[in-house]
Design a protein around this motif. Sequence first.
Motif, PDB file in Angstrom:
ATOM      1  N   PHE A  20       0.837  -1.207   0.000  1.00 18.13           N
ATOM      2  CA  PHE A  20       0.000   0.000   0.000  1.00 18.13           C
ATOM      3  C   PHE A  20       0.877   1.264   0.000  1.00 18.13           C
ATOM      4  N   ILE A  21       1.925   1.228   0.767  1.00 19.87           N
ATOM      5  CA  ILE A  21       2.839   2.378   0.803  1.00 19.87           C
ATOM      6  C   ILE A  21       3.453   2.593  -0.593  1.00 19.87           C
ATOM      7  N   GLU A  22       3.765   1.493  -1.242  1.00 19.50           N
ATOM      8  CA  GLU A  22       4.308   1.610  -2.607  1.00 19.50           C
ATOM      9  C   GLU A  22       3.290   2.260  -3.539  1.00 19.50           C
ATOM     10  N   THR A  23       2.025   1.890  -3.361  1.00 22.52           N
ATOM     11  CA  THR A  23       0.964   2.501  -4.176  1.00 22.52           C
ATOM     12  C   THR A  23       0.889   4.000  -3.912  1.00 22.52           C
ATOM     13  N   LEU A  24       0.944   4.354  -2.650  1.00 22.95           N
ATOM     14  CA  LEU A  24       0.886   5.788  -2.305  1.00 22.95           C
ATOM     15  C   LEU A  24       2.060   6.534  -2.955  1.00 22.95           C
ATOM     16  N   GLU A  25       3.218   5.906  -2.902  1.00 25.98           N
ATOM     17  CA  GLU A  25       4.407   6.519  -3.476  1.00 25.98           C
ATOM     18  C   GLU A  25       4.238   6.692  -4.982  1.00 25.98           C
ATOM     19  N   SER A  26       3.708   5.625  -5.590  1.00 22.27           N
ATOM     20  CA  SER A  26       3.539   5.655  -7.040  1.00 22.27           C
ATOM     21  C   SER A  26       2.518   6.719  -7.458  1.00 22.27           C
ATOM     22  N   VAL A  27       1.435   6.827  -6.697  1.00 26.48           N
ATOM     23  CA  VAL A  27       0.424   7.851  -7.003  1.00 26.48           C
ATOM     24  C   VAL A  27       1.042   9.230  -6.887  1.00 26.48           C
ATOM     25  N   ARG A  28       1.837   9.406  -5.849  1.00 27.96           N
ATOM     26  CA  ARG A  28       2.457  10.721  -5.651  1.00 27.96           C
ATOM     27  C   ARG A  28       3.429  11.036  -6.789  1.00 27.96           C
ATOM     28  N   SER A  29       4.217  10.043  -7.189  1.00 28.56           N
ATOM     29  CA  SER A  29       5.197  10.293  -8.261  1.00 28.56           C
ATOM     30  C   SER A  29       4.517  10.619  -9.577  1.00 28.56           C
ATOM     31  N   ASN A  30       3.328  10.042  -9.779  1.00 25.73           N
ATOM     32  CA  ASN A  30       2.647  10.247 -11.064  1.00 25.73           C
ATOM     33  C   ASN A  30       1.819  11.525 -11.112  1.00 25.73           C
ATOM     34  N   ARG A  31       1.759  12.227  -9.976  1.00 28.38           N
ATOM     35  CA  ARG A  31       0.954  13.441  -9.962  1.00 28.38           C
ATOM     36  C   ARG A  31       1.566  14.528 -10.822  1.00 28.38           C
TER      37      ARG A  31
END
Lengths: 389, 446
Positions: free
Chosen positions: B435-446
């Motif tokens: 889940f943390i990886e998902t959060l990181e990925s969402v943030r990077s793709n913003r």
Amino acid sequence: MPLKDTGGKGLATVEDYYQDYDSRARELRSQGKKIIGYLCALTPLEIITAAGLIPFRIKGDVNEPITLADTQMETIACPLVRSCFDISLKVNRNFLDGLVIPHACDSICRTYDVWKYSLDLPYSHFVNTPHLTNDLSLEFFKDELNTFRKSLGKFAGKEISDDSLSQAVKTYNENRARVRELYELRKSDPSQISGAEITRVLVAAMGIPIEESVEMISGVIDEVKQRAMVPTKRLPRIMVVGGQVDDVAFIKLVEDSGARVVADDLCPGAREFAADVNITGNPIDGIAERYLRKINCARTYREKKGTYQEYLEARFGHIGRAIKDFQVDGVVLYIYKYCDPFGFEVPAMKSYIESQGTPVLYLEDEYSMSTIGRLRTRIQAFLELISSR
Amino acid sequence: MTEEKKPEERKRRKTATEAAGRIGPMVKAAIRENLQAKEEGKPIAYSFIVCAYEEIIRAMDIVPAWTENYAAICAVKRDATRFLERAESENFSRSLCTYALCGLGFDVWREELGEMPPNPPWGGQARPDVMLGSGQMLCDPRNKWYQAAQRYMPDVPVYQTSLPWPPYEDDIDHREIEGYYVKHAVESLRGLVEFLEKQTGKKMDWDRLSELVDLVDRTWNIFIEAYELRKAVPTPMGTGDAMNTMVPLAFMLGTQEAYDFYKDLYDELQRKIANKEGVIPDEKYRLLWGGGLPSWFALTDFNYFNSKGAVFPVETTYRMAEPVYRLDMPKTSDPLEHIAWRWVKYWTYWYDKARKRPGSHPDVERLIQYIEDYKIDGVVMHEAFSCRTWHLGLIWQLNLLKKVYGDIPSLILESDIVDISSYSEVDTHNRIDAFIETLESVRSNR
């Protein structure tokens, strides 16, 4: 409304509707009727019928793997409710115009919004049945039924009159009387009608208009009464107690294991048909009284009066009476996993029945053919125990 | 007799606030006081939280024994299994509410011995003089648990309050029907007072009740005012602490101690904000605990989230209050009527908001409000297998949230509140990592 001609062939009609459960509802819808899906015996059907709408009891399917439901509803819900929801997403939503859900148990009450938003039907309503049966709760429930009456009337496009309610009460009482008459045919030994047949009749009746149910069940009674009674080896007479058993699979398993299911405290079953709506000046009064006080379901809390033994009698006395009336040799408590209302009753209910000298088999199941099949060995052992007594 | 099992040693969870650190000793003291009260002959009432009867029992000097709380204590101490097994041996299914199973197992054992089971957590749970259940819009165990317990304590009377609230419907404004709901609740609570007077011989002091009703109003207010300080970035307190600091609201409501606790918490959070002192030094992700009771035996999972840079500034769980001045309460001099209005207004508080957003629902609207107010990056929920009350509808809420509001990363953990056999620390941490990886990925793709 023109009645479907059942041609007097009671059991054949039953079989048709049992095999193709929603066929009549779909047919009526194609004729312009509005179909209201509902859950549980606590839904006040008289009000739906009085509004000129067709109540259709949502059932599950033990043969259908639950798939779509799991995308919207947690697997910790009662497996029957999950199956009902699954079938509704896959099939029922295509012909239902509305949904009525009563405040039954947590698995129903706490998923009302899941049903409502996922099915997204033109009408939905939650009937807030209180948990207690005292006068205070009865008065509240009358208010609640009047709210439902008003809301449904708005959807139906006409106010629900006292006259139409009274007429519906009469028809439903007639249907209940027919079912009780049918149950009388279970009392002989051997019973004139099998448990599996009874289940088929009651399930088939859940999906058709009440007037047609009266006619169909009357046809079944006539047909069964004409059966020649052939002396056979005496089989153990079993009573099944539990929540909603809307599929013949479990009852058939018990009977195929060498028994006759002759009595029940189930839905659909004796729990639903034991008591009528009293004819009252304001029909809502009689309806409220029946649905709150006369359906002896574990979800409704009965206050303790007198000794603890008297309390047990008030809660489970109807089971004791059925054991005597139907000459029951053994009782199977058939309880679904995750069912808090019935689950918490098990120790008290089991010991109450055993104290009457009747053996009890408690089974927990998950409403699926694969789990039902696994119960065979325990049922056979139980029947052997009874036979050896 | 079931063989006594030594509970598995568990390290204490690190708290961010001093207030949360005070809770353990407070609960321990409360349990000790219950046992002392029993010895002194004071009436003990088995009680449920969130039943709107706190002021009533406090005003009558009846000592509440919070049975859910005791089960949670057993779970926190990882000493619940022997009680669950006891209940199971009585034919209670292990799939039922494990708070109830733990409590019933304890009761069965205590009644059989005529004394506390061996080494009971924190001294044990006193035998009640009355049991106070409740029929509401949730929680079947609230009216089935004590009924089942009467099998083992048939001499202990039960009173069930009846406290439904208006459901959320498209075609009915809840204000049209709330009148008869409130009337019903008032009379049900009046019945409780009569029951308690009859069973305990104590008389209701109505002036004292009015004072306690006012005290509860003020406690609700300061509780939310303190919790809303957690909007600060970095947040000074997380959900891990909130699972402690909910104790005064849930189990001590109607006492000055509860009010003072939240006043202290308010002051402490103000200080932390002034010092820019957050739960963790480097706050990367702000999460909403959007539903579900916690696994009481695994509260350190909140620290695990923290170790990954994630904090929970807000949660829906145990935030069972709104400031009374926001509830549009009618004025009344009858304290029972005030309690009933507060009850109904609380449960319908989010209805109007939901009506303003097409397709929305009060539960989802609450999530949206918290997401916006607390600058939330993701939603975490917990599905406890044994509790249908709070754990049905979580998936649907997330689906609806996505539909009416938009995509937001979410995670549903699965385990239980009490039954540790349902829990795997490795699996849970793996899911949190993903889940943390998902959060990181969402943030990077913003």
